[in-house]
Design an enzyme around this catalytic site. Structure first.
Site, mmCIF file in Angstrom:
data_model
loop_
_atom_site.group_PDB
_atom_site.id
_atom_site.type_symbol
_atom_site.label_atom_id
_atom_site.label_comp_id
_atom_site.label_asym_id
_atom_site.label_seq_id
_atom_site.Cartn_x
_atom_site.Cartn_y
_atom_site.Cartn_z
ATOM 1 N N CYS A 2 -178.761 7.562 -27.355
ATOM 2 C CA CYS A 2 -178.605 6.448 -26.409
ATOM 3 C C CYS A 2 -179.765 5.491 -26.625
ATOM 4 O O CYS A 2 -180.931 5.881 -26.546
ATOM 5 C CB CYS A 2 -178.595 6.990 -24.983
ATOM 6 S SG CYS A 2 -178.779 5.706 -23.731
ATOM 7 N N ASP A 28 -183.985 -8.272 -21.440
ATOM 8 C CA ASP A 28 -182.804 -8.123 -22.298
ATOM 9 C C ASP A 28 -183.063 -8.886 -23.585
ATOM 10 O O ASP A 28 -183.509 -10.040 -23.557
ATOM 11 C CB ASP A 28 -181.561 -8.684 -21.579
ATOM 12 C CG ASP A 28 -180.276 -8.335 -22.310
ATOM 13 O OD1 ASP A 28 -180.152 -8.670 -23.514
ATOM 14 O OD2 ASP A 28 -179.388 -7.734 -21.697
ATOM 15 N N HIS A 44 -180.918 9.658 -17.824
ATOM 16 C CA HIS A 44 -179.682 9.164 -18.438
ATOM 17 C C HIS A 44 -178.478 9.449 -17.552
ATOM 18 O O HIS A 44 -178.182 10.583 -17.205
ATOM 19 C CB HIS A 44 -179.436 9.785 -19.818
ATOM 20 C CG HIS A 44 -178.157 9.272 -20.422
ATOM 21 N ND1 HIS A 44 -178.106 8.145 -21.216
ATOM 22 C CD2 HIS A 44 -176.866 9.682 -20.281
ATOM 23 C CE1 HIS A 44 -176.852 7.896 -21.557
ATOM 24 N NE2 HIS A 44 -176.084 8.822 -21.004
ATOM 25 N N ASN A 84 -172.106 -3.987 -15.259
ATOM 26 C CA ASN A 84 -170.835 -3.785 -15.948
ATOM 27 C C ASN A 84 -170.577 -2.290 -16.007
ATOM 28 O O ASN A 84 -171.416 -1.549 -16.534
ATOM 29 C CB ASN A 84 -170.889 -4.364 -17.371
ATOM 30 C CG ASN A 84 -171.088 -5.867 -17.372
ATOM 31 O OD1 ASN A 84 -170.562 -6.567 -16.514
ATOM 32 N ND2 ASN A 84 -171.856 -6.372 -18.324
ATOM 33 N N GLY A 90 -166.820 -4.730 -19.589
ATOM 34 C CA GLY A 90 -167.786 -5.359 -20.490
ATOM 35 C C GLY A 90 -169.033 -4.537 -20.761
ATOM 36 O O GLY A 90 -169.985 -5.038 -21.368
ATOM 37 N N THR A 92 -171.406 -2.325 -22.698
ATOM 38 C CA THR A 92 -171.556 -2.000 -24.125
ATOM 39 C C THR A 92 -172.576 -0.895 -24.347
ATOM 40 O O THR A 92 -172.505 -0.188 -25.344
ATOM 41 C CB THR A 92 -171.992 -3.243 -24.935
ATOM 42 O OG1 THR A 92 -173.216 -3.747 -24.400
ATOM 43 C CG2 THR A 92 -170.932 -4.330 -24.897
ATOM 44 N N HIS A 95 -175.576 3.570 -20.635
ATOM 45 C CA HIS A 95 -176.686 4.099 -19.825
ATOM 46 C C HIS A 95 -176.782 3.088 -18.681
ATOM 47 O O HIS A 95 -177.003 1.898 -18.938
ATOM 48 C CB HIS A 95 -177.967 4.154 -20.674
ATOM 49 C CG HIS A 95 -179.184 4.646 -19.943
ATOM 50 N ND1 HIS A 95 -179.990 5.668 -20.438
ATOM 51 C CD2 HIS A 95 -179.763 4.244 -18.788
ATOM 52 C CE1 HIS A 95 -180.992 5.876 -19.599
ATOM 53 N NE2 HIS A 95 -180.881 5.016 -18.590
ATOM 54 N N HIS A 97 -177.300 0.367 -16.119
ATOM 55 C CA HIS A 97 -178.290 -0.707 -16.039
ATOM 56 C C HIS A 97 -177.713 -1.870 -15.248
ATOM 57 O O HIS A 97 -176.498 -2.071 -15.186
ATOM 58 C CB HIS A 97 -178.719 -1.181 -17.434
ATOM 59 C CG HIS A 97 -177.576 -1.632 -18.293
ATOM 60 N ND1 HIS A 97 -176.753 -0.750 -18.958
ATOM 61 C CD2 HIS A 97 -177.103 -2.866 -18.572
ATOM 62 C CE1 HIS A 97 -175.829 -1.422 -19.607
ATOM 63 N NE2 HIS A 97 -176.011 -2.721 -19.383
ATOM 64 N N HIS A 99 -178.155 -6.047 -14.642
ATOM 65 C CA HIS A 99 -178.696 -7.295 -15.183
ATOM 66 C C HIS A 99 -179.235 -8.155 -14.038
ATOM 67 O O HIS A 99 -178.562 -8.320 -13.023
ATOM 68 C CB HIS A 99 -177.598 -8.119 -15.866
ATOM 69 C CG HIS A 99 -176.959 -7.457 -17.049
ATOM 70 N ND1 HIS A 99 -177.232 -7.836 -18.347
ATOM 71 C CD2 HIS A 99 -176.052 -6.448 -17.142
ATOM 72 C CE1 HIS A 99 -176.509 -7.092 -19.180
ATOM 73 N NE2 HIS A 99 -175.785 -6.252 -18.467
HETATM 74 P P1 5GP Z 1 -173.860 -4.403 -21.019
HETATM 75 O O1 5GP Z 1 -172.913 -5.249 -21.800
HETATM 76 O O2 5GP Z 1 -173.733 -2.935 -21.383
HETATM 77 O O3 5GP Z 1 -173.784 -4.624 -19.540
HETATM 78 O O4 5GP Z 1 -175.304 -4.898 -21.410
HETATM 79 C C1 5GP Z 1 -176.060 -4.355 -22.440
HETATM 80 C C2 5GP Z 1 -177.211 -5.286 -22.658
HETATM 81 O O5 5GP Z 1 -178.199 -4.603 -23.403
HETATM 82 C C3 5GP Z 1 -176.848 -6.541 -23.456
HETATM 83 O O6 5GP Z 1 -177.110 -7.701 -22.665
HETATM 84 C C4 5GP Z 1 -177.747 -6.478 -24.684
HETATM 85 O O7 5GP Z 1 -178.278 -7.718 -25.048
HETATM 86 C C5 5GP Z 1 -178.833 -5.515 -24.248
HETATM 87 N N1 5GP Z 1 -179.410 -4.742 -25.344
HETATM 88 C C6 5GP Z 1 -178.736 -4.044 -26.284
HETATM 89 N N2 5GP Z 1 -179.593 -3.426 -27.121
HETATM 90 C C7 5GP Z 1 -180.835 -3.738 -26.679
HETATM 91 C C8 5GP Z 1 -182.144 -3.392 -27.147
HETATM 92 O O8 5GP Z 1 -182.328 -2.677 -28.128
HETATM 93 N N3 5GP Z 1 -183.199 -3.896 -26.450
HETATM 94 C C9 5GP Z 1 -183.016 -4.695 -25.338
HETATM 95 N N4 5GP Z 1 -184.119 -5.136 -24.726
HETATM 96 N N5 5GP Z 1 -181.795 -5.034 -24.885
HETATM 97 C C10 5GP Z 1 -180.721 -4.571 -25.546
HETATM 98 ZN ZN ZN Z 2 -179.575 6.990 -22.027
#
Ligand code: 5GP
Ligand code: ZN
Length: 131
Positions: A2, A28, A44, A84, A90, A92, A95, A97, A99
């Protein structure tokens, strides 16, 4: 494996905005707007549906503190606080989180559109939702 667990353990570098025993907040990498921050539990858990209440509450406290701090310090006019949950929504990185996306203007590179859809009978919806 992860990617956020690797960030939490320090294996992958990150720009830390806030950290305590249970929660980490980092910038981010995509910076959808200036100051875009992710708040995550160190433990996690895939998403909010899997998370226990205590984990969500710990994140919520940090979101409350940081949303105010980030909006104040960046001079943003407001922010979107967003989770998300599931690929359909959405997500991706699986884990949990949240925003925090500071907003400077309505033409920021963020688009949430609540389109008109099928009319619903709210009494029926309520019955279903409340279970
Ligand atoms: P999700 O689409 O899952 O809600 O958001 C995942 C977020 O994680 C995305 O906005 C993406 O830019 C961010 N992200 C993905 N990989 C990394 C990383 O290695 N470092 C940081 N700081 N952000 C990441
Ligand atoms: Zn994790």
């Amino acid at each position: 494996m992860c990617i956020f667990c690797d960030i939490i353990s320090g294996k992958i570098p990150s720009s830390k905005v806030y950290e305590d025993d249970d929660v980490l907040a980092i910038l981010d990498v995509s910076q959808v707007t200036f100051g875009h921050t992710l708040v995550m539990p160190k433990k996690h858990v895939a998403d909010i549906l899997e998370a226990d209440e205590e984990t969500v509450v710990k994140c919520a406290k940090v979101i409350s503190k940081l949303s105010k701090q980030i909006v104040h310090n960046t001079g943003a006019a407001g922010c979107n606080v967003l989770n998300n949950c599931g690929e359909v929504a959405g997500q991706t990185v699986h884990h949990l989180h949240f925003h925090i996306i500071p907003r400077y203007s309505e033409s920021d590179a963020v688009c949430f559109q609540f389109n008109e859809s099928e009319k619903q009978n709210l009494a029926k919806v309520l019955e279903k939702v409340k279970g």
